[in-house]
Design an enzyme around this catalytic site. Sequence first.
Site, PDB file in Angstrom:
ATOM      1  N   CYS B  43       0.796  -1.144  -0.139  1.00  0.00           N
ATOM      2  CA  CYS B  43       0.049   0.081  -0.101  1.00  0.00           C
ATOM      3  C   CYS B  43       0.815   1.153   0.269  1.00  0.00           C
ATOM      4  O   CYS B  43       1.998   1.210  -0.029  1.00  0.00           O
ATOM      5  CB  CYS B  43      -0.972   0.031   1.375  1.00  0.00           C
ATOM      6  SG  CYS B  43       0.048   0.066   2.797  1.00  0.00           S
ATOM      7  N   CYS B  46       3.255   1.500   3.129  1.00  0.00           N
ATOM      8  CA  CYS B  46       4.323   0.859   3.036  1.00  0.00           C
ATOM      9  C   CYS B  46       5.507   1.562   2.079  1.00  0.00           C
ATOM     10  O   CYS B  46       6.530   1.432   2.451  1.00  0.00           O
ATOM     11  CB  CYS B  46       4.128  -0.447   2.117  1.00  0.00           C
ATOM     12  SG  CYS B  46       2.760  -1.451   3.176  1.00  0.00           S
ATOM     13  N   ASP B 446      11.107 -31.386   1.962  1.00  0.00           N
ATOM     14  CA  ASP B 446      12.629 -31.603   2.670  1.00  0.00           C
ATOM     15  C   ASP B 446      12.243 -30.898   4.000  1.00  0.00           C
ATOM     16  O   ASP B 446      11.054 -30.176   4.371  1.00  0.00           O
ATOM     17  CB  ASP B 446      13.261 -30.726   1.894  1.00  0.00           C
ATOM     18  CG  ASP B 446      14.724 -30.378   2.614  1.00  0.00           C
ATOM     19  OD1 ASP B 446      15.325 -31.282   3.118  1.00  0.00           O
ATOM     20  OD2 ASP B 446      15.157 -29.258   2.847  1.00  0.00           O
ATOM     21  N   ASP B 626      14.920 -27.102  -0.123  1.00  0.00           N
ATOM     22  CA  ASP B 626      15.832 -25.598  -0.309  1.00  0.00           C
ATOM     23  C   ASP B 626      17.343 -25.825  -0.198  1.00  0.00           C
ATOM     24  O   ASP B 626      17.880 -24.829  -0.950  1.00  0.00           O
ATOM     25  CB  ASP B 626      15.347 -24.719   1.057  1.00  0.00           C
ATOM     26  CG  ASP B 626      16.282 -25.297   2.029  1.00  0.00           C
ATOM     27  OD1 ASP B 626      16.060 -26.551   2.469  1.00  0.00           O
ATOM     28  OD2 ASP B 626      16.892 -24.462   3.080  1.00  0.00           O
ATOM     29  N   ASP B 630      18.959 -31.065  -1.998  1.00  0.00           N
ATOM     30  CA  ASP B 630      17.761 -31.253  -2.883  1.00  0.00           C
ATOM     31  C   ASP B 630      17.537 -30.819  -4.166  1.00  0.00           C
ATOM     32  O   ASP B 630      16.568 -31.141  -4.717  1.00  0.00           O
ATOM     33  CB  ASP B 630      16.518 -30.209  -1.872  1.00  0.00           C
ATOM     34  CG  ASP B 630      16.528 -30.365  -0.522  1.00  0.00           C
ATOM     35  OD1 ASP B 630      16.455 -31.733  -0.223  1.00  0.00           O
ATOM     36  OD2 ASP B 630      16.482 -29.320   0.331  1.00  0.00           O
TER      37      ASP B 630
END
Lengths: 52, 727
Positions: B43, B46, B446, B626, B630
Amino acid sequence: MDILGLLIPVSLFLGAVGLAAFWWMLRKGQFEDPDGDAHRILRDDYDDKPKS
Amino acid sequence: MTATFEHVRPSACPACAVAPAAEHLAELPKEATLMLSLPGIHCAGCISGVERALLAVPGVRDARVNLTLRRAAVTAGPEVEAETLTAVLERAGYEAHELDPGVLATTAADRAGRDLLMRLAVAFFAMMNVMLLSVAVWSGAEGVTRDMMHWISAAIAIPAVIFSGRPFYVSAWGALRARRLNMDVPITLAIALALVTSSYETIHSGEHAYFDAAVMLCFFLLGGRYLDHRTRASARSAAQELAALEVPRAVRVTDAGEETVSVAELAVGDVVRVRPGGRVPVDGLVLSGQSELDRSLMTGESLPVFAGEGSLVSAGEVNLTGPLTVEVRAAGRDTALHRIADLVAVAESGRANYHSLADQAAKLYAPFVHILSVAAAVGWWLYTQDVRIALNIAAAVLIITCPCALGLAVPAVTTAASGRLFRKGLLIKDGTALERLAEADTVVFDKTGTLTHGLPTPLDADALPPEAAQVALALAEGSAHPLATSLAKALRSAGISCAEVNGLREVPGHGVEGLWRGQVVRLGRATWLGAEAPEETATFLKIGETAALTLRFADTLREGAAEVVEALQRQGKRVILISGDTRGAVARFAQAIGIEEVIAEALPQEKVALVAELSGQGAKVLMVGDGLNDTAALAAAHVSISPASALDAARSASDMVLMGRSLAPIADAVRTSVSARARIRENFTIATVYNVLAVPLAVAGLCSPLIAALAMSLSSITVSLNALRLK
């Protein structure tokens, strides 16, 4: 129908002006942050000199 | 920022040309542009808040928020670090991540987008003008007036189509050269044939000219192309930019002293020093020093491991407490890190044979259209013996069947869906990812860093006797070890004050010790304190000669993790947890979150093997992970998602990236993708219905330019509106 000889060039010219304006806006980056610009106009802090 | 000496630039002064290094020094940037990703902003408040917070930091000269891309560009002196800025923003209540300054490299993608937009604008200009002129023809202009309208239309349409249709011609030519047919071949053919027959008709004062249709075709198809480009470009750049964690540099120890070199220059046998907090750049053997290593990104182990003289370390691990001197055993391409990267390359090639819905449609469509229009032309030629009529019919058939709506069917839905998901904090990197996500029936998670934060927090800090807690706090504050800092934070927030401990000393690889009321107090590993190590992450406190106290740690659950798992299970998906962590830790965690299928202590290869095995059984796997361990599995899975905190390699291997901390958008993404796939199918149906209605007219020679224009615009608009219904 002679008026067509005038109207068609005029309408083409106006269209070309619109196209050139769009090209200029594109170059100036006016489409880079449409959401942000829409919100910026509503915020409270007053900008003396808006940032480009 | 790295200095490159390769770049050649015309220089005014000869001395500069002779000494490129000097030139480079002269132009060293006095201020740098830093890029931050701000997934949470939404917004006007922000924007102001973020800009004000950033401008308050000393050294920051300018800060500008881009709300559309959820980024901030900060111009600041070289002394300002991105971490300082993210910390400032976090304190101000905005989640922020650092983006690589390589952001500037994305201008290339921007240029392509702007180029497309310009072509779109030209096509729009031409379409509107030609349409206006065509209205006169449709409403019955005859003779000289009609010819004049056709001539002016030709003068506008021909250059406009040549300019704006270039992306299609290039792509069609590429496909033809490779002896394939793609969507662009019939498009190019239709445009070319329409222009040629219309010009011929115009010259011979004919009745029908399809200039309006040719331009309109360009406009709608470019619209689809542009949407497609925009979705992909914004996602691709954002995913690449999130700050790099790899180590491009190492400190080499030679007889002459220490020097900082690029990792690429290291050879086997070199000796490098790894400072506490740094990442190990190579695979090697520890020559001297003691420390603990955080392997979580490499293996998924949440517990730091001890490293001392003679231990083997591998690239990518983080050195935690003491400096290490490492002899290089493998560097660059031969490291474990790179072997994982190779695994990724192999795994990725398996996914390349996914055919998107659009591809499937194009495969049916392209040959059918060509055959149909050739058949119509040949039929009419046999019937009338008139080449002119036959060519006109062929052009009409090609224009009517041209995939305007097909070209918009997928991009319009993908844009609507990715815009929706972007607002929820999920970036889609690959155009077909949504379709693949809709097919997923098995979800593999994971643990460390994905379902959890990867940061341990103490479980029973409150249960400590008050005096012990004070001592623990004093000791914990003396170390930068993650367990110690987490313990210190927890004790501080519990309102415990620091005991007076003297002679605080960190024993690298073991823990911290000091003197408290004349007794030796120690906080550290089980083996060091003579305690028995439990099956979970823990540290120990020993005061004097009393028995060691156990401080257990557990990883905290990521926001939204439990909800996502529950939502996916409710949707009837099979949920599997796979982790490189120890059996005990994984089992306890799985029970807490409600996952029944669990695989612990998995090596990266085993993760890929599991994904491959599931795929072999016909399951469509969604992998969420992550770490480096992986990465290969992410690439091998049917579709994959990684959080923003993941390593570069993992993010670039996955199809979607979560921008914020919460996992909650995953459940939304699955729901949206299913609805998006349904919309895409509906759009194909709508486009086909229009074609089926209009093609008989075209073949019968009843299709006037007016009908062509109506069918084309109506189908395109219906398809776009249908895409906007997406929930």
